[in-house]
Design an enzyme around this catalytic site. Sequence first.
Site, PDB file in Angstrom:
ATOM      1  N   HIS A 116      34.887  39.869  34.074  1.00 45.87           N
ATOM      2  CA  HIS A 116      35.775  40.178  35.185  1.00 45.87           C
ATOM      3  C   HIS A 116      37.214  39.805  34.827  1.00 45.87           C
ATOM      4  O   HIS A 116      37.465  39.132  33.833  1.00 45.87           O
ATOM      5  CB  HIS A 116      35.358  39.418  36.450  1.00 45.87           C
ATOM      6  CG  HIS A 116      34.187  40.022  37.156  1.00 45.87           C
ATOM      7  ND1 HIS A 116      32.885  39.733  36.820  1.00 45.87           N
ATOM      8  CD2 HIS A 116      34.128  40.918  38.173  1.00 45.87           C
ATOM      9  CE1 HIS A 116      32.069  40.411  37.608  1.00 45.87           C
ATOM     10  NE2 HIS A 116      32.790  41.135  38.440  1.00 45.87           N
ATOM     11  N   LYS A 165      39.562  36.161  38.861  1.00 46.19           N
ATOM     12  CA  LYS A 165      38.283  35.799  39.477  1.00 46.19           C
ATOM     13  C   LYS A 165      37.922  34.384  39.043  1.00 46.19           C
ATOM     14  O   LYS A 165      37.732  34.115  37.860  1.00 46.19           O
ATOM     15  CB  LYS A 165      37.185  36.786  39.072  1.00 46.19           C
ATOM     16  CG  LYS A 165      35.855  36.541  39.792  1.00 46.19           C
ATOM     17  CD  LYS A 165      34.853  37.652  39.498  1.00 46.19           C
ATOM     18  CE  LYS A 165      33.549  37.430  40.225  1.00 46.19           C
ATOM     19  NZ  LYS A 165      33.692  37.443  41.694  1.00 46.19           N
TER      20      LYS A 165
END
Length: 233
Positions: free
Chosen positions: A131, A135
Amino acid sequence: MNIGLFGYGKMGKMIEQIAQQRGHAIVAKVDVETEEISFKTMDVAIDFSTPDAAFGNITQCFENNVPVISGTTGWLDNYENALDICKQKQSAFIYASNFSLGVNVFFELNAQLAKMMKGLDQYKASMEEIHHTQKLDAPSGTAITLAEGIIANTEYKEWKLEEQGDKTIPITSKREGMVPGTHTINYESLVDTIEIKHTAHNREGFALGAVIAAEWIKGKTGVFSMKDVLNLN
């Protein structure tokens, strides 16, 4: 349909855009500074807030007879309590770690593959998720859901970050650039590897799935999942 947005960050803004494109009205945008909320104008609420705020947001909606779609992660210690309140108030609720239509098909593919791999002890399961660097949680909620799908259908007992064991699924979490989300499941033996993979190209799929779930739940009572929305049961 009149939608109340709980959480007005990047996902909230994208949900607003897609909902309006599909002919819906955004009647509330609730964030940490919001003092008064008009529940009477809402047909449904979509919650992409914060772990600290999610349970309060969701249960307030139930108390005011507003069904909820929630994609907030990190609050699930209170999940069963939320379900109890939903049922007491005869409201409606869908929680998903990922609302992408493609990811929810991937969840089903993952479970079916796990069933086929059960008993093939020469293969060892592992997972990688990638990600964007913003995040903070690891592994992703989607990765945890995938791991739970394997555990439910095989002899594996648990998942752990970067840690392998006979009954443990190791998950590798990487944070790179602006990657929206890539999840890969591997079953590896000495002679070959079986791999399934889902790659998100942008965040729009997550927002679209949440709006579609909101359209589906309007007028219903009970606790549902994306399986119900996509008729995958």
